[in-house]
Design an enzyme around this catalytic site. Structure first.
Site, PDB file in Angstrom:
ATOM      1  N   GLU A  90      51.724  51.344  48.777  1.00 20.58           N
ATOM      2  CA  GLU A  90      51.524  50.767  47.450  1.00 20.58           C
ATOM      3  C   GLU A  90      51.928  49.289  47.434  1.00 20.58           C
ATOM      4  OE1 GLU A  90      52.040  53.684  44.430  1.00 20.58           O
ATOM      5  OE2 GLU A  90      52.712  52.233  42.968  1.00 20.58           O
ATOM      6  N   GLU A 100      49.225  47.379  49.076  1.00 21.63           N
ATOM      7  CA  GLU A 100      48.077  47.294  48.181  1.00 21.63           C
ATOM      8  C   GLU A 100      48.324  46.247  47.091  1.00 21.63           C
ATOM      9  OE1 GLU A 100      47.253  50.953  46.110  1.00 21.63           O
ATOM     10  OE2 GLU A 100      45.452  50.146  45.164  1.00 21.63           O
ATOM     11  N   CYS A 156      51.445  57.863  40.972  1.00 23.44           N
ATOM     12  CA  CYS A 156      52.137  59.089  41.418  1.00 23.44           C
ATOM     13  C   CYS A 156      52.051  60.213  40.404  1.00 23.44           C
ATOM     14  CB  CYS A 156      53.611  58.843  41.675  1.00 23.44           C
ATOM     15  SG  CYS A 156      53.964  57.285  42.395  1.00 23.44           S
ATOM     16  N   SER A 165      46.586  52.173  41.275  1.00 24.88           N
ATOM     17  CA  SER A 165      46.752  52.185  42.733  1.00 24.88           C
ATOM     18  C   SER A 165      45.950  53.324  43.349  1.00 24.88           C
ATOM     19  CB  SER A 165      48.231  52.357  43.062  1.00 24.88           C
ATOM     20  OG  SER A 165      48.376  52.764  44.403  1.00 24.88           O
ATOM     21  N   LYS A 217      51.174  68.803  38.381  1.00 24.84           N
ATOM     22  CA  LYS A 217      50.905  68.827  39.821  1.00 24.84           C
ATOM     23  C   LYS A 217      50.079  70.044  40.212  1.00 24.84           C
ATOM     24  CE  LYS A 217      53.175  65.221  41.522  1.00 24.84           C
ATOM     25  NZ  LYS A 217      52.413  64.153  42.159  1.00 24.84           N
ATOM     26  N   GLU A 254      46.744  68.900  39.779  1.00 27.95           N
ATOM     27  CA  GLU A 254      46.442  67.853  40.764  1.00 27.95           C
ATOM     28  C   GLU A 254      46.050  68.477  42.104  1.00 27.95           C
ATOM     29  OE1 GLU A 254      49.709  65.341  41.954  1.00 27.95           O
ATOM     30  OE2 GLU A 254      48.419  64.110  43.218  1.00 27.95           O
ATOM     31  N   GLU A 259      39.379  65.708  44.832  1.00 28.49           N
ATOM     32  CA  GLU A 259      39.785  64.562  45.673  1.00 28.49           C
ATOM     33  C   GLU A 259      40.875  64.965  46.664  1.00 28.49           C
ATOM     34  OE1 GLU A 259      39.876  64.510  42.366  1.00 28.49           O
ATOM     35  OE2 GLU A 259      38.337  63.100  41.732  1.00 28.49           O
ATOM     36  N   CYS A 313      60.316  62.056  36.209  1.00 31.22           N
ATOM     37  CA  CYS A 313      60.173  63.419  36.742  1.00 31.22           C
ATOM     38  C   CYS A 313      61.399  64.296  36.494  1.00 31.22           C
ATOM     39  CB  CYS A 313      59.876  63.362  38.234  1.00 31.22           C
ATOM     40  SG  CYS A 313      58.501  62.278  38.621  1.00 31.22           S
TER      41      CYS A 313
END
Lengths: 159, 559
Positions: free
Chosen positions: B277, B280, B297, B317, B350, B353, B358, B495
């Site tokens: 990151e 990037e 994230c 990102s 999650k 996710e 992807e 989190c």
């Protein structure tokens, strides 16, 4: 399925300046147009005024006057206020169900002509038991008068 | 200092929100089902009624505390009221406590017991709407809903997602998505905060514990588990341990006892995320690309971008989340083994996710199953493990090193601080203390600050809670503020306050926050680039590093 004219919705929204706090008059105007609130129209309004579907659905389902279900050509309101109730409005309603072939919980009759609503008080207790058909008051109803009224309406539709 | 008398005890207060809070500060527990400190006051459940000297009864949550007030919280009258309220609630709640996932943590169950509600005199009449199992994250069971409205307020006030609201009126009221749709068809981002505040089993995390047992008991499969940074400060509370003592060592031991073959710490790929990151970000800065760059994230945030800000997707990102990166590592390392890849996360989103298209690489999901902290605690309970007395163990090689920078991913501002440490090359306690003072630390909803990196002055913002994210984005889009880098975590406090963590009050969450920095300071390495395992990781991934570590989410939601 009712086709929603989004240009019309736009004009209603414009009239109220896409204002969130005017959501009830906006819904009332939509309902005046379609007799109910088509889902597509509400979703369109939600996106335009920046509310979520859940919130608009909450408002639309809170008020008894709003309907999310398509209504018949004739909306018949049977008053069940105290005065009408003691003057046997239940019998009138029963006759109405029988002649239209509907049952409690139905939104619209099979022929698409009628919607029956049981309301708390129409404010015309002196005329009990009272009904309205598309806003026109029918005083001192009896089951027979109700049957005759429905027959007349059907007759009018046929000719 | 003002003073009021509660149950004969003199209680001091200053700027307390209501009598309920004053009582709480003085260790007097007034029951309540609809009150939550972080949400607006609803005054719906009426369980928190208190009685004043004249015998008048009022709800403590809506009562403004005044100097000299005298109230009692547990009189015969109040007890009778509460019993009646509970009895009526139990009538409209499908009580199946022995098989309910919420059993033992259900507020309704707790209060029914506490007020000795033994039998219910009225006919049972709970909501007959079917269970909504459509979401990958949350299960909604209207038959257990008591209409406290906490979920609705959480979704609206803290997250500004407003995916659910109360529909209908009076006795036919229900919590519903728009037009009675299912959660999966709504704007729900899966953050699970609604489930975190639900007092009953009406909203619950999708329980996938049985999947995990199946994998563990399957002798032809090996099970690899990665554990996210925030789990080490959440799970301990389920076993009566303090929130501010990280227990990663005990978690590893417990997982081994459960029969897991490989155990890793997601902090390693958090370090990897920082490397990717930061690179990037530097690239974008150098090329003059559109900034700010948003972090990637948080899966609930990604979902939010897709739903509400699709035009911002190019600024997010492309780094995969640490969970996803670890999933890729495990697949590469154990390519010739049948590995069931599991992630223990503080997060309900999650779960969704891991199922995203992807995250399928080489026709295989990078992560097969996501368990939340609560589900892991349940498994430990089911296995009869005495968690509090477990010895510590170390995660497995070759991915067993991590730095403090990876660990702090668990809190709001953590990703940003880790990036700053890396960019500034801060590896010593002293330099890290200096970074801690730049404004990145703290539990405020939005933090904005500047740092100097070489010859550039970088403007950075950190937001937690999606309502705060909305506020921040509004400022950015209106041109009122400019930032180079923006970190967004959907859950309040990051989190550590995730929907998959055990439910906790703000004080507890603040302890968890401290706990994460304790874990950070216990690490000998503090900045991501110091992680000695990274070289090996890049060697393992070879030329596929970019393909496996980055995600390109579709720019626009399919219409």
């Amino acid at each position: 399925m009712t086709k929603v004219d989004f240009k019309l919705i736009d004009s209603i929204l414009e009239k109220y300046g896409c204002d969130k706090s005017k959501i009830i008059p906006i819904m009332q105007e939509i309902q005046a147009e379609y007799k109910f609130l088509p889902e597509a129209a509400l979703m369109y309004v939600a996106d335009k005024i920046g509310e979520t579907y859940a919130e608009l659905y909450g408002v639309a389902t809170f008020y008894k006057d709003f309907s999310l279900n398509e209504k018949g050509k004739y909306v018949i309101k049977v008053c069940n206020g105290t005065a009408c109730h003691v003057r046997k409005s239940d019998d009138v309603q029963e006759a109405l169900y029988e002649i239209t072939g509907m049952k409690p919980g139905d939104y619209i009759s099979a022929d698409g002509l009628f919607t029956i609503e049981r309301v708390a008080c129409l404010g015309a207790c002196g005329l009990a038991p009272v009904c309205t058909v598309n806003g026109v008051v029918h005083p001192q109803m009896t089951p027979d008068k109700m049957r005759a009224l429905i027959m007349d309406l059907r007759e009018a539709e046929r000719s | 200092m003002k003073r009021m008398i509660i149950d004969g005890i003199s209680c001091e207060f200053e700027n307390a929100r209501n009598v309920l809070e004053v009582a709480k500060q003085n260790h007097i527990d007034i029951p309540s089902l609809c009150y939550c400190e972080s949400l607006s006051v609803y005054g719906g459940c009426r369980l928190c009624v208190v009685e004043n000297e004249r015998g008048a009864v009022e709800a403590a949550c809506t009562m403004v505390p005044k100097d000299g007030m005298v109230i009692r919280t547990n009189t015969a009258k109040l007890r009778k009221h509460r019993q009646m309220i509970l009895e009526l609630l139990l009538v409209s709640h499908r009580s199946e406590c022995t098989t309910c996932d919420k059993s033992g943590k259900c507020k309704l169950q707790e209060y029914a017991k506490r007020y000795g509600v033994k039998d219910v005199r009225f006919p049972i009449n709970y909501c007959k709407e079917p269970i909504d199992n459509s979401s990958d994250c949350i299960v909604r069971d209207p038959s257990k809903c008591i209409l406290c409205g906490k979920c609705v307020r959480m979704c609206a006030e803290i997250q500004n997602v407003r995916a659910i609201d109360i529909a209908n009126r009076g006795s036919s009221s229900i919590v519903s998505c728009g037009f009675g749709r299912k959660l999966a068809d709504s704007d729900c981002v899966g953050c699970g905060q609604c489930a975190a505040v639900c007092p009953t089993g009406a909203l619950m995390i999708k329980n996938e514990v049985s999947e995990m047992w199946k994998a563990i008991y399957n002798s032809s499969k090996s099970v690899a588990v990665q554990v996210a940074p925030a789990v080490r400060v959440g799970i301990a509370e389920e076993f009566g341990l303090p929130a501010d003592v990280p227990v990663m060592g005990k978690i590893v031991t417990a997982l081994r006892m459960l029969g897991v073959d490989y155990i890793f710490d997601t902090s390693l790929t958090a370090d990897l995320t920082i490397m990717e990151e930061s690179a990037e970000f530097m690239e974008k800065l150098k090329n003059g690309d559109k900034l700010p760059m948003f972090t990637s994230c948080c899966p609930a945030w990604i979902k939010r971008v897709e739903n509400k800000y699709p035009h911002l997707m190019p600024q997010v990102s492309t780094c995969g989340s640490p969970m996803e990166m670890f999933g890729a590592l495990i697949r590469q390392q154990y390519a010739d083994e049948d590995v069931f890849s599991v992630a223990v996360m503080p997060c309900t989103a999650k779960k969704a996710e891991a199922k995203r298209p992807e995250l399928i690489k080489d026709d295989e999901r990078l992560v097969d199953l996501v368990l939340t902290t609560q589900e892991l605690a349940r498994m430990i309970d089911e296995a009869g493990i005495d968690f509090a007395h477990l010895p510590d163990s170390e995660p497995d090689s070759p991915f067993n090193t991590y730095t403090g920078a990876g660990v702090i991913f668990g809190v709001t501002g953590g990703v940003t601080e880790a990036v700053i440490r890396h960019v500034l090359g801060a590896t010593t306690d002293e330099s890290i203390c200096k970074i801690a003072e730049c404004g990145v630390r703290g539990l405020e909803g939005i933090k904005a600050f500047e740092i100097t990196a070489g010859d550039v002055q970088l403007k950075i913002a950190v937001a937690n809670g999606l309502a705060n994210a909305d506020k921040l984005i509004e400022k950015i889009e209106s041109g009122e503020e400019f930032f180079h880098f923006v970190e967004i975590m959907a859950c309040p406090n990051g989190c550590i306050g995730g929907g998959g963590q055990p439910s906790a009050c703000q004080v507890r969450k603040a302890e968890r926050y401290e706990g994460i920095f304790v874990a950070d300071s216990e690490c000998s390495l503090r900045s991501s680039e110091q992680n000695p395992a990274l070289d090996g990781v890049y060697k393992l991934l070879r030329n596929r590093a970019h393909d496996l570590l980055h995600v390109h989410y579709p720019d626009h939601k399919a219409e």
